[in-house]
Design a protein around this motif. Sequence first.
Motif, short mmCIF file in Angstrom:
data_model
loop_
_atom_site.label_atom_id
_atom_site.label_comp_id
_atom_site.label_asym_id
_atom_site.label_seq_id
_atom_site.Cartn_x
_atom_site.Cartn_y
_atom_site.Cartn_z
N VAL A 1 0.78 -1.14 0.04
CA VAL A 1 0.06 0.06 -0.13
C VAL A 1 0.98 1.30 0.05
N PRO A 2 0.70 2.11 -1.09
CA PRO A 2 1.74 3.29 -1.05
C PRO A 2 1.18 4.32 0.06
N ARG A 3 2.28 4.96 0.63
CA ARG A 3 1.90 6.00 1.60
C ARG A 3 2.92 6.78 1.78
N TRP A 4 2.65 8.14 2.09
CA TRP A 4 3.41 9.23 2.06
C TRP A 4 4.44 9.19 3.45
N ALA A 5 5.67 9.68 3.17
CA ALA A 5 6.53 9.75 4.11
C ALA A 5 5.89 10.58 5.32
N ALA A 6 6.22 10.44 6.58
CA ALA A 6 5.54 11.10 7.58
C ALA A 6 6.82 11.66 8.34
N VAL A 7 6.56 12.73 9.43
CA VAL A 7 7.66 13.04 10.34
C VAL A 7 8.28 12.26 11.03
N ASN A 8 9.66 12.18 11.10
CA ASN A 8 10.38 11.03 11.99
C ASN A 8 10.11 9.60 11.65
N ASP A 9 9.67 9.57 10.18
CA ASP A 9 9.32 8.01 9.69
C ASP A 9 10.48 7.10 9.82
N SER A 10 9.72 5.96 10.73
CA SER A 10 10.65 4.93 11.25
C SER A 10 11.10 3.97 9.93
N ARG A 11 10.80 4.37 8.61
CA ARG A 11 11.08 3.51 7.60
C ARG A 11 12.55 3.91 6.73
N ILE A 12 12.68 5.38 7.31
CA ILE A 12 14.07 5.96 6.63
C ILE A 12 14.95 5.48 7.51
N THR A 13 16.17 5.20 6.71
CA THR A 13 17.40 4.80 7.50
C THR A 13 18.17 6.02 7.85
N ARG A 14 19.32 5.73 8.57
CA ARG A 14 20.30 7.01 9.13
C ARG A 14 20.73 7.73 8.02
#
Length: 213
Positions: free
Chosen positions: A89-102
Motif C-alpha cells: 500500500v503506497p503511503r506518504w513519508a511522515a515526520v520521523n518516519d521509522s522506515r527511513i534509514t540513518r
Amino acid sequence: DALHPSWLIFSDGFVGGWIQAMAKRAFDIAASLVLLAFSTPALVLAALAVRLESRGPVFYRQERVGLNGRPFMLLKFRSMRTDAERDGVPRWAAVNDSRITRVGAFIRKTRIDELPQLINVLRGDMSFVGPRPERPFFVDQLSEAIPFYRERHCVKPGITGWAQINYPYGASLEDARQKLSYDLYYVKNRSLFLDLVILLSTVRVILLQEGAR
C-alpha cells in the motif's frame, strides 16, 4: 476553488510553443550535465553509504506520472528500508518516519537522494524545473478530490519547482491542494527566467534543509 477553465486551460502558458519547448530542453540538458559534473563526488559517497548501511539496492526505482499522464520510472538513491511498503500500500513519508534509514535521513535532508533524477532529465522523462511527479496511486486519488489536478501534467515534471520551494513537504489532501495552486501558477507563467529564480531559491532550500522528510 474559484478557478475558471477558460482562464486556465486556454491561457498562453497552457498552450505553449515549440520554441519555448526547445529552449527549455536545451536548458535542462546543460543544467543537468553541469550539476552531474559537480556532484559526482557526492554521488559516489552517497552510493557507498547506502550500500554499507543496509542490504538492498543502492538505487530505488518507482513509477511516477509524467508529461500528459504517461508513466515513467523515477530514479533515486534508496533512503528507506527495503520492506518500507511490505503490504503493497503506497503511503506518504511522515515526520520521523521509522522506515527511513540513518543515511537515508541525511541524503533526504540534503536532497542528495534526488540527484540520480538528473538521468531522468537527460532521458527526457523529466525537466529540471516543473511540478513534482507523483505516484499513479496518489494521482488517481487526488484527481477525484481536487479539480484541475491532472492539468499539472501538461508540462514535464521536475526535480525542483515552484511548489517545492514555496510549500513544505506535502502529506495530505490539503497539502496537495495548496501545492497544486503553485504548480498551476508555474504552468501558466513558466519561462527560463522563472526557472532560474526557482533554481536559485532551491539552493536556499537545500542549505536551510527546508521541507525535507
